[in-house]
Scaffold this active site. Sequence first.
Site, PDB file in Angstrom:
ATOM      1  N   TYR A  65      -1.637  -0.933  10.526  1.00  0.00           N
ATOM      2  CA  TYR A  65      -1.512  -1.042   9.086  1.00  0.00           C
ATOM      3  C   TYR A  65      -0.277  -0.056   7.936  1.00  0.00           C
ATOM      4  O   TYR A  65       0.181  -1.109   7.373  1.00  0.00           O
ATOM      5  CB  TYR A  65      -2.920  -0.058   8.475  1.00  0.00           C
ATOM      6  N   SER A 123       0.832  -0.278   0.123  1.00  0.00           N
ATOM      7  CA  SER A 123       0.322  -0.030  -0.446  1.00  0.00           C
ATOM      8  C   SER A 123       1.020   1.367  -0.591  1.00  0.00           C
ATOM      9  O   SER A 123       1.674   1.507   0.533  1.00  0.00           O
ATOM     10  CB  SER A 123      -0.821   0.395   1.216  1.00  0.00           C
TER      11      SER A 123
END
Length: 233
Positions: free
Chosen positions: A140, A127
């Site tokens: 995350y 990501s």
Amino acid sequence: MRFADKVVVVTGAARGIGRATALAFAAEGARVLGADVDPLPVDGVEMHRCDVADEEQVRGFLNQVGPVLHVLVNNAGISQFGPLESTPVAQFDRVIAVNLRGTYLMSRYAAPLLRAAGQAAIVNIASTRALMSEPNTEAYSASKGGILALTHALAMTLGPAVRVNAILPGWIDVVGEELRPEDHAQHPVGRVGRPEDIAAAALFLADPLQSGFITGQQLVVDGGMTRKMIYIE
């Protein structure tokens, strides 16, 4: 068909980026096996129940794949956010377990199958949060940053038989949400991303004819957002 007679595994294949990627490989002639904790049906894909954070489930799933595996797409992941001081540590542990440990476990137990195939590839879905952050995204962001380091480590360990690269998606509309014109306009390409954008990148990185000299790298697919300077006016 680029992947005719090839065997491909996609984790987190029931929805979003994983589903689009599984469908893309199937359309190119591959035998695609999808792994998901909730294995909803996907046309042309053999769906299996598997929690990638669970070592025994990963080993059991991959035992059904052999004797060779040509492409592994480590896509399975969860996103849970919360205030640094009050979010339970267990939440951090679970995000790391699924996103980072899951990528490690799948790669570890798939390695013999990938080596047996020759000219194989692992594509890890990270990501842009590995490169830039918003508040309260520690678990995350850490998990996705770890995937980048794991990617280049695996590339060194598994080469030359297996190439390993990572895709860093930006804002990808995975649920068909109602988007505003300004949501699209803030992207230099003029639109929010689609799951198919990431699937196309995965096909490229998995194809030895197109990307055979690329390994240990990270491909940002974000419509240009991480290159955009933003000032407060």
